[in-house]
Design an enzyme around this catalytic site. Sequence first.
Site, PDB file in Angstrom:
ATOM      1  N   THR A  13      86.697  39.337  24.173  1.00 19.70           N
ATOM      2  CA  THR A  13      86.789  39.128  25.615  1.00 19.70           C
ATOM      3  C   THR A  13      86.303  37.739  26.004  1.00 19.70           C
ATOM      4  OG1 THR A  13      84.622  40.183  25.823  1.00 19.70           O
ATOM      5  CG2 THR A  13      86.542  41.567  26.223  1.00 19.70           C
ATOM      6  N   HIS A  59      78.555  43.803  29.547  1.00 15.65           N
ATOM      7  CA  HIS A  59      78.483  42.374  29.868  1.00 15.65           C
ATOM      8  C   HIS A  59      79.294  41.516  28.892  1.00 15.65           C
ATOM      9  CE1 HIS A  59      75.226  43.441  27.149  1.00 15.65           C
ATOM     10  NE2 HIS A  59      75.219  42.202  26.716  1.00 15.65           N
ATOM     11  N   TYR A  60      80.039  42.131  28.014  1.00 21.44           N
ATOM     12  CA  TYR A  60      80.961  41.389  27.149  1.00 21.44           C
ATOM     13  C   TYR A  60      82.270  41.209  27.907  1.00 21.44           C
ATOM     14  CZ  TYR A  60      77.963  42.307  23.054  1.00 21.44           C
ATOM     15  OH  TYR A  60      76.932  42.366  22.154  1.00 21.44           O
ATOM     16  N   GLY A  61      82.274  40.254  28.799  1.00 21.91           N
ATOM     17  CA  GLY A  61      83.444  40.022  29.630  1.00 21.91           C
ATOM     18  C   GLY A  61      83.080  40.089  31.096  1.00 21.91           C
TER      19      GLY A  61
END
Length: 329
Positions: free
Chosen positions: A27, A58-60
Amino acid sequence: MSLSRKPLTMVCGKEVGPVGFGLLGMTKPWAPVEYPVAIKVMKAALEQGANLWNGGIHYGTPEANSLHLLKYYFEQYPEDASKVVISIKGCFTFDNGPDGSPEGIRAAVEEAVRVLGGTKTIDVFELARVDPKVPIETSVKAMAELVKEGKIGGIGLSEVSATTIRKVQAIHPISAVEIEMSLFTPDPLRNGISDTCHELGIPMVAYTPVGRGLLTGAFRTHDDLPKDGFWRTLPRFQPEAFDQNIKLVQAVEQIAKRKGVTTGQVAIGWVVAVGAIPIPGTTRLERAIENTKAASLTDEDLAEIQKIIDTLPICGERYGGWMEKYNNA
């Protein structure tokens, strides 16, 4: 004396492979790929036995993160939902840091469940970092309530100390502890984290097992780093640190050549050998397959690697800046 230790691979009552798969690089802003391409890589990893998948809210972005990718995958391959164990980190943003409040935890889990839309249950929900403003006991009790409600299968912790692990385990069983571990970061073997997890029977999941790509041999000189990449913000990838740290890679390369494997496979094999489940990430199908074939290391290999670690100290902090204070909390 053997330097090896068998990894604990039962996560939430399900057996996982010795090597998992990390979704971080799928991402923005890391290395975004189109979902149809991404799921081919994920499918290949699963077919090779990598059935522990690790992602983050929170990955993206709120509109496109690990959960959205997972939903897309399981919409295409619903039969794989029972085969995969997913561990999702949450309650953290790069703007505000961790939020371990009961309200923050519940909101994060409910949002994750909403995004997945019934395509897959959350096997493990992890606090991405310990919130210094909230007692860890308070955070864990909130997560335990969500387990009781069936919203998550188990509790995970990320970047925690041995002391914190013991505190939490006394309140509720921990399904997994995620830590940074690689030949560049053997810290969990020295600070009690590994010993504590194995004593208490908690699987230890190792992120960045190939040192954010440096241990794959992808970068030979500092100029090889992408000009606008995340690497250039990290202390260990600054020019003066890079020149020191690449020496360890070059030493490990000699072992890889002798064994007929890649440097990355040696790095991943070392993580497995010392008792953790590595979760390397990649956007390339061939690398996903390669990563699952961890090198088998003898005690002699491990002793040689330990000598390399001891004589070629790593230069630079792991994150630097404000993030560093949340390590091993």
